[in-house]
Design an enzyme around this catalytic site. Structure first.
Site, PDB file in Angstrom:
ATOM      1  N   LYS A  52       0.847  -1.205   0.000  1.00  0.00           N
ATOM      2  CA  LYS A  52       0.000   0.000   0.000  1.00  0.00           C
ATOM      3  C   LYS A  52       0.874   1.243   0.000  1.00  0.00           C
ATOM      4  O   LYS A  52       0.611   2.211  -0.726  1.00  0.00           O
ATOM      5  CB  LYS A  52      -0.955  -0.021   1.207  1.00  0.00           C
ATOM      6  CG  LYS A  52      -2.050  -1.065   1.052  1.00  0.00           C
ATOM      7  CD  LYS A  52      -2.863  -1.306   2.308  1.00  0.00           C
ATOM      8  CE  LYS A  52      -3.794  -2.498   2.084  1.00  0.00           C
ATOM      9  NZ  LYS A  52      -4.594  -2.857   3.254  1.00  0.00           N
ATOM     10  N   GLN A  96      -4.860  -1.550   9.336  1.00  0.00           N
ATOM     11  CA  GLN A  96      -4.718  -2.881   8.747  1.00  0.00           C
ATOM     12  C   GLN A  96      -5.339  -3.926   9.670  1.00  0.00           C
ATOM     13  O   GLN A  96      -5.095  -3.939  10.877  1.00  0.00           O
ATOM     14  CB  GLN A  96      -3.216  -3.182   8.498  1.00  0.00           C
ATOM     15  CG  GLN A  96      -2.953  -4.475   7.745  1.00  0.00           C
ATOM     16  CD  GLN A  96      -3.496  -4.481   6.327  1.00  0.00           C
ATOM     17  OE1 GLN A  96      -3.631  -3.446   5.683  1.00  0.00           O
ATOM     18  NE2 GLN A  96      -3.831  -5.651   5.824  1.00  0.00           N
ATOM     19  N   ASP A 119     -11.149   2.495   3.382  1.00  0.00           N
ATOM     20  CA  ASP A 119     -11.438   1.062   3.266  1.00  0.00           C
ATOM     21  C   ASP A 119     -12.927   0.800   3.022  1.00  0.00           C
ATOM     22  O   ASP A 119     -13.299  -0.287   2.586  1.00  0.00           O
ATOM     23  CB  ASP A 119     -11.038   0.336   4.563  1.00  0.00           C
ATOM     24  CG  ASP A 119      -9.709  -0.391   4.448  1.00  0.00           C
ATOM     25  OD1 ASP A 119      -9.384  -0.865   3.339  1.00  0.00           O
ATOM     26  OD2 ASP A 119      -9.005  -0.499   5.463  1.00  0.00           O
TER      27      ASP A 119
HETATM   28  N1  GUN Z   1      -6.658  -6.991   5.850  1.00  0.00           N
HETATM   29  C1  GUN Z   1      -6.882  -7.771   4.764  1.00  0.00           C
HETATM   30  N2  GUN Z   1      -7.466  -7.048   3.790  1.00  0.00           N
HETATM   31  C2  GUN Z   1      -7.609  -5.788   4.258  1.00  0.00           C
HETATM   32  C3  GUN Z   1      -8.128  -4.586   3.712  1.00  0.00           C
HETATM   33  O1  GUN Z   1      -8.611  -4.516   2.576  1.00  0.00           O
HETATM   34  N3  GUN Z   1      -8.084  -3.497   4.513  1.00  0.00           N
HETATM   35  C4  GUN Z   1      -7.595  -3.547   5.770  1.00  0.00           C
HETATM   36  N4  GUN Z   1      -7.601  -2.431   6.487  1.00  0.00           N
HETATM   37  N5  GUN Z   1      -7.100  -4.644   6.313  1.00  0.00           N
HETATM   38  C5  GUN Z   1      -7.114  -5.759   5.562  1.00  0.00           C
END
Ligand code: GUN
Length: 277
Positions: A52, A96, A119
């Site tokens: 990211k 996350q 998200d």
């Molecule tokens: N953990 C696994 N996929 C995601 C996601 O798309 N966003 C977040 N914040 N955590 C995750």
């Protein structure tokens, strides 16, 4: 012959479009900044978080990185989110998941301002999606819609079947397909006559979380199949929820794993950071 939907190419296309947009935005004195919070050092989460941050760098989005220790308390995390909610220069906040067990995930997601919820996990974002108001949309299902649109696959009027009902994928996927005027059915692990229902699908989106669960007996001849799953098989090779070798010959179009839905999630996160609510 079936079309392989190339998520790697399409996600790159989206990232390049966003990179141009951000350059233009910066020329006009604007900017975007994503705050990424990771609690603990789960190796898979570290890989995602790094990817990211790299995507932000490529597109020209600033990123603020918070690597918090495993023992961080819920109060400490809430305080950081409060701080970031109040910072004008922070346009998006991402925590996350999964979080350590002593932290209440729902409480944390609720604390993120819906204006910065890139998200799309906040109940306000979910509610907005369900009643057709503007708001952030969960990245993976938003990515599936882009895969379909950018591959020239029409959704309107089609029988769309979503297999899986998670808050992050299945439910928002159904809402998005509905928004595109698809006729949508949601199935899950307790569905009876599953093959009968999946076998009607013009577009089948599979997010059931079981490796190679879908074989050709679940799929209508000529269907479009989108595979959201990602697993390692007995030989440590990546595979999806769909048995690609068996299903692909019966499809008009299908996503591979890897290189299908996977790369789209980050591209759509970047899209949310750039476009805002
Ligand atoms: N953990 C696994 N996929 C995601 C996601 O798309 N966003 C977040 N914040 N955590 C995750």
């Amino acid at each position: 012959m079936y079309q392989i939907i190339d998520g790697k190419r399409i996600s790159q296309e989206i990232k390049d479009e966003l990179r141009e947009k951000v350059a233009q935005l910066k020329a006009e004195g604007g900017s975007r900044c994503l705050a990424v919070i990771q609690v603990g050092a789960d190796p898979a989460s570290s890989v995602y978080v790094n990817n990211k941050k790299k995507a932000c760098e490529y597109i020209g989005i600033e990123s603020l990185s918070y690597g918090l220790r495993e023992e961080t308390t819920e109060e400490e995390l809430l305080k950081l989110i409060e701080e970031l909610n109040g910072k004008k220069e922070v346009s998006g906040i991402l925590v996350q998941l999964p979080l350590p067990k002593h932290i209440d995930e729902e409480k944390i997601l609720l604390a993120i301002s819906p204006e910065k919820d890139v998200d799309g996990f906040h109940p306000v974002s979910v509610g907005n999606l369900s009643i057709g108001r503007p708001g952030f949309v969960s990245c993976t299902p938003a990515g599936v819609i882009q895969l379909l649109k950018r591959s020239g696959i029409e959704i309107e009027g089609k029988e769309c079947v979503v297999l899986g009902r998670s808050n992050i994928v299945g439910k928002p996927m159904a809402m998005l397909l509905l928004r595109e005027n698809g006729t949508v059915t949601v199935c899950h692990s307790r569905t009876k006559n599953l093959k009968e229902i999946t076998g009607r699908a013009d577009i089948l989106v599979v997010a059931i979380g079981k490796p190679k669960f879908i074989d050709e007996s679940y799929v209508k001849e000529g269907a479009v199949v989108i595979d959201v799953g990602i697993h390692r098989d007995a030989n440590n090779k990546l595979c999806g929820d769909v048995d690609f070798e068996r299903v692909a010959p019966h499809c008009t179009a299908i996503t591979p794993v890897p290189g299908g839905v996977g790369p789209m999630t980050i591209a759509m996160l970047m899209n949310n950071c750039v476009e805002g609510v």
